[in-house]
Design a protein around this motif. Structure first.
Motif, PDB file in Angstrom:
ATOM      1  N   ALA A 298      93.019  37.879  15.099  1.00 46.69           N
ATOM      2  CA  ALA A 298      92.594  38.233  16.466  1.00 46.69           C
ATOM      3  C   ALA A 298      91.670  37.149  17.021  1.00 46.69           C
ATOM      4  CB  ALA A 298      91.890  39.584  16.457  1.00 46.69           C
ATOM      5  N   LEU A 299      90.802  36.654  16.169  1.00 49.62           N
ATOM      6  CA  LEU A 299      89.873  35.602  16.586  1.00 49.62           C
ATOM      7  C   LEU A 299      90.650  34.343  16.966  1.00 49.62           C
ATOM      8  CD1 LEU A 299      86.983  34.502  16.849  1.00 49.62           C
ATOM      9  CD2 LEU A 299      87.042  33.954  14.419  1.00 49.62           C
ATOM     10  N   ARG A 300      91.643  34.017  16.161  1.00 48.10           N
ATOM     11  CA  ARG A 300      92.448  32.818  16.403  1.00 48.10           C
ATOM     12  C   ARG A 300      93.195  32.933  17.749  1.00 48.10           C
ATOM     13  NH1 ARG A 300      94.739  31.728  11.234  1.00 48.10           N
ATOM     14  NH2 ARG A 300      93.437  29.905  10.878  1.00 48.10           N
ATOM     15  N   ARG A 301      93.723  34.128  18.026  1.00 48.20           N
ATOM     16  CA  ARG A 301      94.432  34.337  19.300  1.00 48.20           C
ATOM     17  C   ARG A 301      93.503  34.107  20.492  1.00 48.20           C
ATOM     18  NH1 ARG A 301      96.897  38.537  16.617  1.00 48.20           N
ATOM     19  NH2 ARG A 301      95.469  40.105  17.438  1.00 48.20           N
ATOM     20  N   ALA A 302      92.245  34.534  20.330  1.00 44.26           N
ATOM     21  CA  ALA A 302      91.308  34.429  21.453  1.00 44.26           C
ATOM     22  C   ALA A 302      90.728  33.022  21.596  1.00 44.26           C
ATOM     23  CB  ALA A 302      90.177  35.435  21.273  1.00 44.26           C
ATOM     24  N   VAL A 303      90.446  32.401  20.468  1.00 46.36           N
ATOM     25  CA  VAL A 303      89.667  31.162  20.501  1.00 46.36           C
ATOM     26  C   VAL A 303      90.546  29.913  20.498  1.00 46.36           C
ATOM     27  CG1 VAL A 303      88.173  29.767  19.009  1.00 46.36           C
ATOM     28  CG2 VAL A 303      87.516  32.093  19.571  1.00 46.36           C
ATOM     29  N   ASP A 304      91.708  30.000  19.851  1.00 46.45           N
ATOM     30  CA  ASP A 304      92.554  28.804  19.714  1.00 46.45           C
ATOM     31  C   ASP A 304      93.778  28.806  20.606  1.00 46.45           C
ATOM     32  OD1 ASP A 304      91.042  27.364  18.017  1.00 46.45           O
ATOM     33  OD2 ASP A 304      92.110  27.916  16.186  1.00 46.45           O
ATOM     34  N   LYS A 305      94.440  29.954  20.672  1.00 51.62           N
ATOM     35  CA  LYS A 305      95.753  30.026  21.325  1.00 51.62           C
ATOM     36  C   LYS A 305      95.742  29.469  22.750  1.00 51.62           C
ATOM     37  CE  LYS A 305      99.881  31.976  20.173  1.00 51.62           C
ATOM     38  NZ  LYS A 305     100.453  33.145  20.848  1.00 51.62           N
ATOM     39  N   PRO A 306      94.770  29.867  23.613  1.00 51.72           N
ATOM     40  CA  PRO A 306      94.833  29.404  24.997  1.00 51.72           C
ATOM     41  C   PRO A 306      94.440  27.929  25.164  1.00 51.72           C
ATOM     42  CG  PRO A 306      93.448  31.369  24.751  1.00 51.72           C
ATOM     43  CD  PRO A 306      93.662  30.800  23.398  1.00 51.72           C
ATOM     44  N   PHE A 307      94.030  27.282  24.068  1.00 53.45           N
ATOM     45  CA  PHE A 307      93.490  25.924  24.224  1.00 53.45           C
ATOM     46  C   PHE A 307      94.357  24.896  23.484  1.00 53.45           C
ATOM     47  CE2 PHE A 307      90.171  29.035  24.701  1.00 53.45           C
ATOM     48  CZ  PHE A 307      89.537  28.626  25.868  1.00 53.45           C
ATOM     49  N   ASP A 308      94.183  23.629  23.845  1.00 56.90           N
ATOM     50  CA  ASP A 308      95.036  22.587  23.271  1.00 56.90           C
ATOM     51  C   ASP A 308      94.762  22.354  21.794  1.00 56.90           C
ATOM     52  OD1 ASP A 308      96.205  22.237  25.672  1.00 56.90           O
ATOM     53  OD2 ASP A 308      94.896  20.584  26.297  1.00 56.90           O
ATOM     54  N   GLN A 309      93.485  22.306  21.460  1.00 58.94           N
ATOM     55  CA  GLN A 309      93.111  21.938  20.091  1.00 58.94           C
ATOM     56  C   GLN A 309      92.733  23.154  19.259  1.00 58.94           C
ATOM     57  OE1 GLN A 309      89.946  19.254  19.490  1.00 58.94           O
ATOM     58  NE2 GLN A 309      91.243  17.458  19.591  1.00 58.94           N
ATOM     59  N   PRO A 310      93.496  23.447  18.194  1.00 53.54           N
ATOM     60  CA  PRO A 310      93.070  24.534  17.320  1.00 53.54           C
ATOM     61  C   PRO A 310      91.849  24.110  16.504  1.00 53.54           C
ATOM     62  CG  PRO A 310      95.046  23.484  16.451  1.00 53.54           C
ATOM     63  CD  PRO A 310      94.733  22.809  17.753  1.00 53.54           C
ATOM     64  N   LEU A 311      90.894  25.026  16.332  1.00 47.89           N
ATOM     65  CA  LEU A 311      89.682  24.712  15.565  1.00 47.89           C
ATOM     66  C   LEU A 311      89.588  25.542  14.288  1.00 47.89           C
ATOM     67  CD1 LEU A 311      87.005  24.595  18.419  1.00 47.89           C
ATOM     68  CD2 LEU A 311      87.943  22.655  17.159  1.00 47.89           C
ATOM     69  N   LEU A 312      90.155  26.739  14.330  1.00 49.23           N
ATOM     70  CA  LEU A 312      89.988  27.663  13.209  1.00 49.23           C
ATOM     71  C   LEU A 312      91.038  27.376  12.132  1.00 49.23           C
ATOM     72  CD1 LEU A 312      88.786  30.152  11.859  1.00 49.23           C
ATOM     73  CD2 LEU A 312      90.041  31.572  13.462  1.00 49.23           C
ATOM     74  N   GLN A 313      90.563  26.952  10.973  1.00 48.10           N
ATOM     75  CA  GLN A 313      91.480  26.595   9.889  1.00 48.10           C
ATOM     76  C   GLN A 313      91.351  27.564   8.714  1.00 48.10           C
ATOM     77  OE1 GLN A 313      90.657  22.592   8.647  1.00 48.10           O
ATOM     78  NE2 GLN A 313      91.429  21.691  10.558  1.00 48.10           N
ATOM     79  N   THR A 314      92.512  27.862   8.109  1.00 45.27           N
ATOM     80  CA  THR A 314      92.509  28.645   6.874  1.00 45.27           C
ATOM     81  C   THR A 314      92.473  27.665   5.715  1.00 45.27           C
ATOM     82  OG1 THR A 314      93.899  30.294   7.947  1.00 45.27           O
ATOM     83  CG2 THR A 314      93.793  30.359   5.532  1.00 45.27           C
ATOM     84  N   VAL A 315      91.549  27.863   4.792  1.00 45.48           N
ATOM     85  CA  VAL A 315      91.532  27.045   3.580  1.00 45.48           C
ATOM     86  C   VAL A 315      92.047  27.951   2.470  1.00 45.48           C
ATOM     87  CG1 VAL A 315      90.140  25.647   2.016  1.00 45.48           C
ATOM     88  CG2 VAL A 315      89.565  25.747   4.447  1.00 45.48           C
ATOM     89  N   HIS A 316      93.302  27.754   2.098  1.00 45.65           N
ATOM     90  CA  HIS A 316      93.984  28.711   1.240  1.00 45.65           C
ATOM     91  C   HIS A 316      93.260  28.927  -0.083  1.00 45.65           C
ATOM     92  CE1 HIS A 316      97.291  29.440   3.913  1.00 45.65           C
ATOM     93  NE2 HIS A 316      97.327  28.132   4.164  1.00 45.65           N
ATOM     94  N   GLY A 317      93.112  30.173  -0.420  1.00 46.47           N
ATOM     95  CA  GLY A 317      92.453  30.537  -1.667  1.00 46.47           C
ATOM     96  C   GLY A 317      90.940  30.460  -1.591  1.00 46.47           C
TER      97      GLY A 317
END
Ligand code: CA
Length: 230
Positions: free
Chosen positions: A202-221
């Motif tokens: 939900a955070l990613r949809r609000a903070v990244d989706k509408p913008f050009d540069q994604p900032l929120l990264q998943t670091v697996h594990g």
């Protein structure tokens, strides 16, 4: 009790006390920097941002009072300072406050007491001041007004995604482990493991989706972080 991601500078020459305090405060979600003497402590205090300083009065090299004085008068820093001392005398207390300490705790102390005082100092510190504002890249969050924006565009967040973003911003660009995020949001009673994932989405949809540069990264594990793409 203390805000997750709060940055604490601990200046204490007694190794055992320093380790106990560091372990305890880190278990509460704090990020602790440590110095074992006054000169190193002062250097860290003026070069690295921190929210609260926990300062031992009796230190080798430069004592806690002198460090306080230099912080306030020379470095013009108003970071709240909790002074620790073994010397339970009124004169020391008065001296500590004259030199700019904000609160005072006499050894031996309970770890919970230190955490409570740190939390209180952090809350009281300059309300509405810049310490309420957390920024990374073009993203900013004000923990007091609860306003979030990217590049000036306001973003609406529900309380849980807001708390997640708050914790990520305080640590940015470093990774925040899943367990730490869960503690920051739900305290000691985290819900099932998919809840965090759902709220991060939900955070990613609000903070990244509408913008050009994604900032929120998943670091697996490991967890999540805010980071600008290379
Ligand atoms: Ca000492």
């Amino acid at each position: 009790m203390i805000a997750a991601g709060i940055r604490i500078l601990l200046i204490e020459d007694h190794q055992d006390i320093a380790e106990l305090l560091t372990d305890y405060l880190e278990a509460q979600g704090a990020v602790v920097d440590y110095a074992g003497d006054g000169v190193t402590g002062l250097h860290l205090a003026v070069t690295k941002p921190c929210d609260v300083i926990v300062l031992d009065l009796g230190l080798p090299g430069m004592d806690g009072l002198e460090l306080c004085r230099q912080m306030r008068q020379l470095a013009r820093s108003d970071v709240p300072i909790l002074m620790l001392t073994a010397r339970d005398t009124l004169t020391d207390k008065l001296k500590g406050f004259e030199q700019g300490a904000d609160d005072y705790l006499v050894k031996p102390f309970e770890l919970e007491e230190v955490a409570a005082r740190v939390a209180a100092l952090h809350r009281r510190a300059r309300p509405g001041g810049p310490q309420d504002e957390h920024r990374y890249a073009d993203l900013s969050l004000n923990s007091r007004t609860r306003e979030v924006s990217r590049n000036g565009t306001p973003i609406e967040l529900k309380p849980i995604p807001f708390a997640i973003l708050d914790a990520l911003l305080r640590a940015a660009p470093n990774v925040v482990p899943r367990a730490e995020l869960e503690r920051a949001v739900w305290g000691d009673e985290p819900p099932d493991s998919d809840a965090l994932r759902t709220h991060v989405a939900a955070l990613r949809r609000a903070v990244d989706k509408p913008f050009d540069q994604p900032l929120l990264q998943t670091v697996h594990g490991v967890g999540y972080r805010l980071r600008e793409p290379e």
